[in-house]
Design an enzyme around this catalytic site. Structure first.
Site, PDB file in Angstrom:
ATOM      1  N   GLY A  13       0.824  -1.201   0.000  1.00  0.00           N
ATOM      2  CA  GLY A  13       0.000   0.000   0.000  1.00  0.00           C
ATOM      3  C   GLY A  13       0.860   1.254   0.000  1.00  0.00           C
ATOM      4  N   ASN A 111       7.494  -4.557   6.105  1.00  0.00           N
ATOM      5  CA  ASN A 111       8.157  -5.755   6.638  1.00  0.00           C
ATOM      6  C   ASN A 111       8.442  -6.800   5.564  1.00  0.00           C
ATOM      7  OD1 ASN A 111       8.057  -5.010   9.496  1.00  0.00           O
ATOM      8  ND2 ASN A 111       5.860  -5.261   9.306  1.00  0.00           N
ATOM      9  N   ASP A 141       1.158   2.108   8.786  1.00  0.00           N
ATOM     10  CA  ASP A 141       0.828   1.379  10.020  1.00  0.00           C
ATOM     11  C   ASP A 141       1.850   1.588  11.127  1.00  0.00           C
ATOM     12  OD1 ASP A 141      -1.494   0.272   8.927  1.00  0.00           O
ATOM     13  OD2 ASP A 141      -0.386  -1.379   8.027  1.00  0.00           O
ATOM     14  N   GLU A 244      -9.028  -1.413  12.628  1.00  0.00           N
ATOM     15  CA  GLU A 244      -9.650  -2.482  11.844  1.00  0.00           C
ATOM     16  C   GLU A 244      -9.317  -3.871  12.373  1.00  0.00           C
ATOM     17  OE1 GLU A 244      -8.162  -2.680   7.838  1.00  0.00           O
ATOM     18  OE2 GLU A 244      -6.070  -2.583   8.458  1.00  0.00           O
ATOM     19  N   ARG A 298      -4.194   7.134   3.550  1.00  0.00           N
ATOM     20  CA  ARG A 298      -2.844   7.041   3.021  1.00  0.00           C
ATOM     21  C   ARG A 298      -2.614   7.903   1.783  1.00  0.00           C
ATOM     22  NH1 ARG A 298      -3.496   0.829   0.913  1.00  0.00           N
ATOM     23  NH2 ARG A 298      -3.758   1.255  -1.302  1.00  0.00           N
TER      24      ARG A 298
END
EC number: 2.7.1.90
Length: 418
Positions: A13, A111, A141, A244, A298
Protein backbone atom coordinates in the site's frame (compact mmCIF):
# COMPACT_ATOMS: atom_id res chain seq x y z
CA UNK A 1 30.28 8.16 -12.87
CA UNK A 2 29.62 4.93 -10.98
CA UNK A 3 29.41 1.79 -13.10
CA UNK A 4 26.05 0.04 -13.09
CA UNK A 5 22.36 0.83 -12.74
CA UNK A 6 20.18 1.44 -9.70
CA UNK A 7 16.76 -0.22 -9.66
CA UNK A 8 14.03 1.22 -7.44
CA UNK A 9 10.62 -0.39 -6.78
CA UNK A 10 7.62 0.40 -4.61
CA UNK A 11 5.76 -2.28 -2.66
CA UNK A 12 2.44 -2.75 -0.90
CA UNK A 13 0.00 0.00 0.00
CA UNK A 14 1.31 3.43 -0.96
CA UNK A 15 1.46 6.50 1.29
CA UNK A 16 1.05 10.25 0.94
CA UNK A 17 4.84 10.63 0.90
CA UNK A 18 6.24 7.49 -0.78
CA UNK A 19 6.73 9.50 -3.97
CA UNK A 20 8.74 12.01 -1.95
CA UNK A 21 11.10 9.13 -1.15
CA UNK A 22 11.20 8.19 -4.85
CA UNK A 23 11.96 11.79 -5.74
CA UNK A 24 14.83 11.89 -3.25
CA UNK A 25 16.22 8.58 -4.53
CA UNK A 26 16.24 9.72 -8.15
CA UNK A 27 17.69 13.14 -7.41
CA UNK A 28 20.43 11.70 -5.17
CA UNK A 29 21.34 9.13 -7.82
CA UNK A 30 21.38 11.74 -10.58
CA UNK A 31 23.75 13.85 -8.51
CA UNK A 32 26.13 10.84 -8.53
CA UNK A 33 25.51 10.30 -12.28
CA UNK A 34 23.86 6.91 -11.62
CA UNK A 35 21.09 5.77 -13.94
CA UNK A 36 17.83 4.85 -12.18
CA UNK A 37 15.32 2.33 -13.44
CA UNK A 38 12.00 1.70 -11.71
CA UNK A 39 9.95 -1.47 -11.59
CA UNK A 40 6.48 -0.91 -13.00
CA UNK A 41 4.03 -2.16 -10.37
CA UNK A 42 6.80 -3.06 -7.97
CA UNK A 43 8.43 -6.48 -7.96
CA UNK A 44 6.01 -7.66 -10.66
CA UNK A 45 7.59 -5.23 -13.06
CA UNK A 46 11.02 -6.61 -12.27
CA UNK A 47 9.86 -10.19 -12.82
CA UNK A 48 8.30 -9.26 -16.16
CA UNK A 49 11.24 -7.04 -17.12
CA UNK A 50 8.79 -4.15 -17.29
CA UNK A 51 11.18 -1.43 -16.26
CA UNK A 52 10.88 2.36 -16.45
CA UNK A 53 13.71 4.67 -17.47
CA UNK A 54 13.50 7.57 -15.03
CA UNK A 55 16.15 9.50 -16.98
CA UNK A 56 13.39 10.30 -19.50
CA UNK A 57 11.65 12.43 -16.86
CA UNK A 58 12.61 16.13 -16.61
CA UNK A 59 13.89 17.36 -13.25
CA UNK A 60 10.78 19.51 -12.52
CA UNK A 61 8.62 16.39 -12.79
CA UNK A 62 10.90 14.45 -10.46
CA UNK A 63 10.82 17.31 -7.97
CA UNK A 64 7.00 17.46 -8.23
CA UNK A 65 6.83 13.85 -7.07
CA UNK A 66 7.58 15.17 -3.58
CA UNK A 67 4.09 16.65 -3.33
CA UNK A 68 2.22 13.98 -5.33
CA UNK A 69 0.45 11.09 -3.56
CA UNK A 70 0.00 7.55 -4.84
CA UNK A 71 2.77 5.40 -6.30
CA UNK A 72 4.35 7.07 -9.33
CA UNK A 73 5.63 3.80 -10.79
CA UNK A 74 2.88 1.52 -9.53
CA UNK A 75 3.01 -0.91 -6.63
CA UNK A 76 1.71 -4.40 -5.92
CA UNK A 77 0.79 -6.76 -3.13
CA UNK A 78 3.02 -9.69 -3.98
CA UNK A 79 5.02 -11.58 -1.38
CA UNK A 80 7.76 -13.90 -2.56
CA UNK A 81 8.15 -17.05 -0.52
CA UNK A 82 11.41 -18.58 0.64
CA UNK A 83 14.43 -18.86 -1.66
CA UNK A 84 13.66 -22.55 -1.99
CA UNK A 85 9.90 -22.36 -2.53
CA UNK A 86 10.08 -19.49 -5.04
CA UNK A 87 13.53 -20.17 -6.42
CA UNK A 88 12.47 -19.77 -10.07
CA UNK A 89 11.18 -16.27 -9.36
CA UNK A 90 14.34 -15.25 -7.52
CA UNK A 91 16.47 -16.59 -10.35
CA UNK A 92 14.38 -14.58 -12.80
CA UNK A 93 15.02 -11.45 -10.74
CA UNK A 94 18.74 -12.13 -10.92
CA UNK A 95 18.51 -12.58 -14.70
CA UNK A 96 16.82 -9.20 -15.03
CA UNK A 97 19.43 -7.56 -12.80
CA UNK A 98 22.23 -9.00 -14.92
CA UNK A 99 20.56 -8.06 -18.22
CA UNK A 100 20.31 -4.41 -17.19
CA UNK A 101 23.55 -4.21 -15.21
CA UNK A 102 21.67 -3.54 -11.98
CA UNK A 103 24.18 -3.22 -9.15
CA UNK A 104 21.94 -1.53 -6.59
CA UNK A 105 18.40 -2.61 -5.70
CA UNK A 106 16.25 -0.33 -3.53
CA UNK A 107 12.93 -1.81 -2.41
CA UNK A 108 10.58 0.74 -0.83
CA UNK A 109 8.07 -0.98 1.43
CA UNK A 110 7.31 -2.55 4.79
CA UNK A 111 8.16 -5.75 6.64
CA UNK A 112 7.59 -8.15 3.74
CA UNK A 113 9.57 -5.93 1.37
CA UNK A 114 12.50 -5.85 3.77
CA UNK A 115 12.37 -9.64 3.78
CA UNK A 116 12.38 -9.78 -0.03
CA UNK A 117 15.35 -7.41 -0.27
CA UNK A 118 17.22 -9.56 2.25
CA UNK A 119 16.54 -12.75 0.30
CA UNK A 120 17.59 -11.16 -2.99
CA UNK A 121 20.87 -10.08 -1.42
CA UNK A 122 21.51 -13.65 -0.27
CA UNK A 123 20.75 -15.05 -3.71
CA UNK A 124 23.12 -12.57 -5.34
CA UNK A 125 25.84 -13.60 -2.90
CA UNK A 126 25.19 -17.27 -3.71
CA UNK A 127 25.92 -16.56 -7.39
CA UNK A 128 28.71 -14.09 -6.65
CA UNK A 129 26.82 -11.30 -8.41
CA UNK A 130 27.84 -7.80 -7.23
CA UNK A 131 24.49 -6.48 -5.98
CA UNK A 132 23.79 -4.20 -3.03
CA UNK A 133 20.24 -4.46 -1.67
CA UNK A 134 18.71 -1.71 0.44
CA UNK A 135 15.29 -1.74 2.07
CA UNK A 136 13.63 1.68 2.15
CA UNK A 137 11.02 2.13 4.91
CA UNK A 138 7.39 2.89 4.11
CA UNK A 139 4.12 2.15 5.87
CA UNK A 140 1.21 4.06 7.34
CA UNK A 141 0.83 1.38 10.02
CA UNK A 142 4.10 2.39 11.76
CA UNK A 143 4.77 -1.26 12.53
CA UNK A 144 8.33 -1.56 11.20
CA UNK A 145 10.79 -2.77 13.81
CA UNK A 146 13.94 -0.83 14.79
CA UNK A 147 12.94 2.54 13.31
CA UNK A 148 11.44 5.05 15.75
CA UNK A 149 8.74 5.83 13.22
CA UNK A 150 8.07 5.01 9.59
CA UNK A 151 7.73 7.47 6.69
CA UNK A 152 4.09 7.53 5.67
CA UNK A 153 2.75 7.17 9.19
CA UNK A 154 3.08 10.82 10.24
CA UNK A 155 0.90 12.08 7.41
CA UNK A 156 -1.72 9.35 7.89
CA UNK A 157 -1.67 10.12 11.63
CA UNK A 158 -2.19 13.82 10.94
CA UNK A 159 -5.10 13.07 8.60
CA UNK A 160 -6.64 10.82 11.24
CA UNK A 161 -6.31 13.33 14.08
CA UNK A 162 -7.63 16.21 11.96
CA UNK A 163 -10.54 14.17 10.58
CA UNK A 164 -11.61 12.93 14.01
CA UNK A 165 -11.48 16.44 15.47
CA UNK A 166 -13.59 17.83 12.61
CA UNK A 167 -16.10 14.96 12.71
CA UNK A 168 -16.42 15.36 16.46
CA UNK A 169 -17.44 19.01 16.03
CA UNK A 170 -20.11 17.91 13.57
CA UNK A 171 -21.46 15.24 15.91
CA UNK A 172 -21.47 17.64 18.87
CA UNK A 173 -23.53 20.14 16.87
CA UNK A 174 -26.20 17.55 16.01
CA UNK A 175 -26.23 15.32 19.08
CA UNK A 176 -29.37 16.71 20.73
CA UNK A 177 -31.64 15.71 17.87
CA UNK A 178 -29.58 13.34 15.75
CA UNK A 179 -26.45 11.19 15.98
CA UNK A 180 -25.39 10.10 19.46
CA UNK A 181 -22.55 7.75 18.50
CA UNK A 182 -20.04 8.12 15.70
CA UNK A 183 -17.61 5.30 14.81
CA UNK A 184 -14.42 5.98 12.84
CA UNK A 185 -12.43 3.03 11.49
CA UNK A 186 -8.65 3.36 11.33
CA UNK A 187 -6.24 1.09 9.46
CA UNK A 188 -4.07 -1.18 11.55
CA UNK A 189 -4.30 -4.95 11.39
CA UNK A 190 -2.10 -5.92 14.31
CA UNK A 191 -0.78 -2.56 15.55
CA UNK A 192 -2.95 0.31 16.75
CA UNK A 193 -0.69 3.24 15.86
CA UNK A 194 -3.18 5.02 13.59
CA UNK A 195 -6.02 4.53 16.04
CA UNK A 196 -3.75 5.95 18.73
CA UNK A 197 -3.04 8.99 16.56
CA UNK A 198 -6.74 9.82 16.73
CA UNK A 199 -6.18 10.45 20.43
CA UNK A 200 -4.32 13.62 19.49
CA UNK A 201 -7.64 15.12 18.35
CA UNK A 202 -8.58 16.07 21.89
CA UNK A 203 -7.49 16.12 25.53
CA UNK A 204 -9.51 15.42 28.63
CA UNK A 205 -12.21 12.90 29.50
CA UNK A 206 -14.95 14.77 27.65
CA UNK A 207 -13.00 15.49 24.47
CA UNK A 208 -13.33 13.26 21.40
CA UNK A 209 -12.37 10.62 20.68
CA UNK A 210 -13.96 9.28 23.85
CA UNK A 211 -13.16 5.63 23.10
CA UNK A 212 -10.27 4.13 21.13
CA UNK A 213 -10.18 0.40 20.44
CA UNK A 214 -6.75 -1.14 19.87
CA UNK A 215 -5.74 -4.52 18.43
CA UNK A 216 -3.25 -4.79 21.30
CA UNK A 217 -6.16 -5.19 23.77
CA UNK A 218 -8.88 -7.88 23.56
CA UNK A 219 -12.24 -6.43 22.57
CA UNK A 220 -14.94 -7.00 25.19
CA UNK A 221 -18.32 -6.04 23.85
CA UNK A 222 -20.07 -5.65 27.20
CA UNK A 223 -17.39 -3.31 28.53
CA UNK A 224 -17.51 -1.36 25.27
CA UNK A 225 -21.29 -0.92 25.47
CA UNK A 226 -21.02 0.24 29.07
CA UNK A 227 -18.38 2.85 28.16
CA UNK A 228 -20.44 4.13 25.22
CA UNK A 229 -23.56 4.47 27.40
CA UNK A 230 -21.65 6.20 30.18
CA UNK A 231 -20.09 8.65 27.73
CA UNK A 232 -23.36 9.55 26.01
CA UNK A 233 -25.04 10.15 29.36
CA UNK A 234 -22.14 12.35 30.53
CA UNK A 235 -21.17 14.23 27.36
CA UNK A 236 -24.27 13.93 25.20
CA UNK A 237 -22.58 11.96 22.44
CA UNK A 238 -19.72 9.51 21.93
CA UNK A 239 -16.99 9.39 19.27
CA UNK A 240 -15.38 5.98 18.86
CA UNK A 241 -12.20 5.21 16.91
CA UNK A 242 -11.65 1.53 16.20
CA UNK A 243 -8.64 -0.11 14.64
CA UNK A 244 -9.65 -2.48 11.84
CA UNK A 245 -7.74 -5.28 13.55
CA UNK A 246 -9.46 -5.44 16.94
CA UNK A 247 -9.95 -9.01 18.15
CA UNK A 248 -11.85 -10.84 20.83
CA UNK A 249 -10.08 -12.66 23.64
CA UNK A 250 -9.86 -15.86 21.59
CA UNK A 251 -8.02 -14.02 18.78
CA UNK A 252 -10.93 -13.78 16.34
CA UNK A 253 -11.03 -10.57 14.32
CA UNK A 254 -14.20 -8.65 15.08
CA UNK A 255 -14.38 -7.70 11.39
CA UNK A 256 -13.31 -10.99 9.84
CA UNK A 257 -15.02 -10.86 6.44
CA UNK A 258 -14.69 -14.57 5.87
CA UNK A 259 -12.86 -13.91 2.62
CA UNK A 260 -9.77 -15.97 3.34
CA UNK A 261 -6.24 -14.57 3.06
CA UNK A 262 -4.67 -11.92 0.86
CA UNK A 263 -1.35 -12.16 -1.01
CA UNK A 264 0.56 -11.47 2.17
CA UNK A 265 -1.26 -14.16 4.15
CA UNK A 266 -3.39 -11.64 6.04
CA UNK A 267 -7.00 -12.26 7.00
CA UNK A 268 -9.40 -10.25 4.83
CA UNK A 269 -11.14 -7.81 7.17
CA UNK A 270 -14.60 -6.51 6.43
CA UNK A 271 -15.41 -3.21 8.14
CA UNK A 272 -15.25 -3.03 11.91
CA UNK A 273 -16.95 0.40 12.02
CA UNK A 274 -20.15 -0.78 10.36
CA UNK A 275 -20.21 -3.84 12.61
CA UNK A 276 -19.78 -1.82 15.81
CA UNK A 277 -22.34 0.75 14.68
CA UNK A 278 -24.95 -1.95 14.11
CA UNK A 279 -24.23 -3.58 17.46
CA UNK A 280 -24.46 -0.27 19.36
CA UNK A 281 -27.74 0.59 17.67
CA UNK A 282 -29.21 -2.82 18.49
CA UNK A 283 -27.94 -2.96 22.06
CA UNK A 284 -28.34 0.66 23.17
CA UNK A 285 -30.86 2.10 20.74
CA UNK A 286 -28.78 5.15 19.83
CA UNK A 287 -28.71 6.71 16.40
CA UNK A 288 -25.27 5.84 15.03
CA UNK A 289 -23.18 6.96 12.07
CA UNK A 290 -19.91 5.43 10.99
CA UNK A 291 -17.14 6.05 8.46
CA UNK A 292 -14.44 4.04 6.75
CA UNK A 293 -11.71 6.44 5.52
CA UNK A 294 -9.77 3.52 3.99
CA UNK A 295 -7.51 4.82 1.16
CA UNK A 296 -8.13 8.43 2.26
CA UNK A 297 -5.83 7.81 5.21
CA UNK A 298 -2.84 7.04 3.02
CA UNK A 299 -3.54 9.33 0.05
CA UNK A 300 -4.30 12.61 1.83
CA UNK A 301 -1.25 14.54 0.63
CA UNK A 302 -3.10 17.85 1.08
CA UNK A 303 -2.82 17.50 4.85
CA UNK A 304 0.61 15.85 5.01
CA UNK A 305 2.91 16.27 7.98
CA UNK A 306 6.02 18.33 7.25
CA UNK A 307 7.98 16.12 9.63
CA UNK A 308 6.84 13.05 7.70
CA UNK A 309 7.75 14.60 4.35
CA UNK A 310 11.23 15.49 5.53
CA UNK A 311 11.79 11.99 6.90
CA UNK A 312 10.53 10.37 3.68
CA UNK A 313 13.01 12.44 1.68
CA UNK A 314 15.83 11.78 4.13
CA UNK A 315 15.53 7.98 3.96
CA UNK A 316 15.47 8.13 0.15
CA UNK A 317 18.70 10.11 0.00
CA UNK A 318 20.32 7.90 2.66
CA UNK A 319 19.29 4.75 0.77
CA UNK A 320 21.27 5.90 -2.26
CA UNK A 321 24.24 6.80 -0.08
CA UNK A 322 24.19 3.39 1.60
CA UNK A 323 23.84 1.61 -1.74
CA UNK A 324 26.76 3.38 -3.39
CA UNK A 325 28.90 2.69 -0.32
CA UNK A 326 28.12 -1.03 -0.67
CA UNK A 327 26.23 -1.27 2.64
CA UNK A 328 24.41 -4.44 1.66
CA UNK A 329 21.23 -5.72 3.37
CA UNK A 330 20.63 -2.48 5.25
CA UNK A 331 17.79 -0.01 5.72
CA UNK A 332 17.95 3.69 6.60
CA UNK A 333 15.80 4.16 9.72
CA UNK A 334 14.74 7.07 11.91
CA UNK A 335 16.39 7.49 15.28
CA UNK A 336 14.83 9.90 17.79
CA UNK A 337 17.52 12.01 19.41
CA UNK A 338 15.32 14.04 21.77
CA UNK A 339 11.67 14.86 22.39
CA UNK A 340 11.99 18.43 23.68
CA UNK A 341 12.93 19.80 21.27
CA UNK A 342 12.11 17.01 18.83
CA UNK A 343 15.24 15.95 16.95
CA UNK A 344 15.90 12.94 14.76
CA UNK A 345 18.47 11.52 12.37
CA UNK A 346 18.78 8.69 9.85
CA UNK A 347 20.95 5.71 10.79
CA UNK A 348 21.58 2.30 9.15
CA UNK A 349 19.92 -0.88 10.45
CA UNK A 350 20.29 -4.49 9.35
CA UNK A 351 17.47 -5.92 7.26
CA UNK A 352 17.62 -9.15 9.23
CA UNK A 353 16.59 -7.17 12.33
CA UNK A 354 13.58 -5.71 10.50
CA UNK A 355 12.30 -8.34 8.07
CA UNK A 356 9.09 -10.04 9.27
CA UNK A 357 9.21 -8.35 12.67
CA UNK A 358 6.32 -6.20 13.81
CA UNK A 359 6.27 -3.25 16.21
CA UNK A 360 3.05 -2.92 18.16
CA UNK A 361 1.98 -0.27 20.66
CA UNK A 362 3.99 -0.53 23.91
CA UNK A 363 1.83 -1.18 26.99
CA UNK A 364 2.69 2.20 28.56
CA UNK A 365 1.11 3.96 25.56
CA UNK A 366 -2.34 2.51 26.38
CA UNK A 367 -4.53 3.68 29.22
CA UNK A 368 -5.25 1.14 31.92
CA UNK A 369 -8.89 0.91 30.86
CA UNK A 370 -7.75 0.22 27.28
CA UNK A 371 -9.91 2.99 25.80
CA UNK A 372 -7.37 5.72 25.14
CA UNK A 373 -3.74 6.82 24.97
CA UNK A 374 -1.42 7.92 27.75
CA UNK A 375 0.75 11.02 28.09
CA UNK A 376 3.72 8.91 26.95
CA UNK A 377 1.93 8.06 23.70
CA UNK A 378 1.05 11.69 23.16
CA UNK A 379 4.70 12.73 23.62
CA UNK A 380 5.73 10.15 21.04
CA UNK A 381 3.01 10.93 18.50
CA UNK A 382 2.72 14.72 18.55
CA UNK A 383 6.07 15.57 16.88
CA UNK A 384 5.29 13.21 13.99
CA UNK A 385 2.28 15.22 12.80
CA UNK A 386 3.83 18.67 13.20
CA UNK A 387 4.19 21.11 10.38
CA UNK A 388 2.34 21.62 7.13
CA UNK A 389 3.60 20.85 3.64
CA UNK A 390 0.70 21.65 1.30
CA UNK A 391 0.97 20.89 -2.42
CA UNK A 392 0.78 23.77 -4.91
CA UNK A 393 -2.77 24.53 -6.05
CA UNK A 394 -4.00 25.53 -9.50
CA UNK A 395 -6.55 28.16 -10.47
CA UNK A 396 -9.16 25.40 -10.53
CA UNK A 397 -8.76 25.05 -6.78
CA UNK A 398 -7.23 21.58 -6.99
CA UNK A 399 -3.71 20.39 -6.13
CA UNK A 400 -1.26 20.34 -9.02
CA UNK A 401 0.00 16.76 -9.01
CA UNK A 402 2.37 15.29 -11.55
CA UNK A 403 1.90 12.27 -13.84
CA UNK A 404 5.15 10.81 -15.13
CA UNK A 405 5.65 9.55 -18.69
CA UNK A 406 7.06 6.25 -17.39
CA UNK A 407 8.90 5.35 -20.58
CA UNK A 408 9.66 1.63 -20.70
CA UNK A 409 13.15 0.22 -21.15
CA UNK A 410 13.59 -2.15 -24.07
CA UNK A 411 13.37 -5.77 -22.93
CA UNK A 412 16.44 -7.99 -23.35
CA UNK A 413 15.09 -11.32 -22.09
CA UNK A 414 12.40 -13.79 -23.16
CA UNK A 415 8.93 -13.07 -21.80
CA UNK A 416 8.36 -14.21 -18.23
CA UNK A 417 5.98 -17.16 -18.01
CA UNK A 418 5.81 -17.48 -14.22
Amino acid sequence: MANGTLLYAQSGGVTAVINATASAVIQAARAKKVKVLAGRNGILGVLHEDLIDTSKEPLPAIRALAHTPGGAFGSCRVKLKSLEADRAKYLRLLEVFKAHDVRWFLYNGGNDSADTALKVSRLAAEFDYPLTCIGVPKTIDNDLAVTDCCPGFGSAAKYTAVSVRECALDVAAMADTSTKVFVYEAMGRHAGWLAAAAGLAGQGADAAPHIILFPERPFEEAAFFAEVKKTVERVGYCVVVASEGIRTADGTFVADAGGGKDAFGHTQLGGVASHLAARVKDALGYKVHWTLPDYLQRSARHVASKTDLEQAQAVGKAAVDYALKGMNSMMPVIQRMSETPYRWKVVPAKLEDIANHEKTMPPNFLRKDGFGITAAARRYLEPLIRGEAPPPYGRDGLPRYVALKNVAVKRKLPAYEG
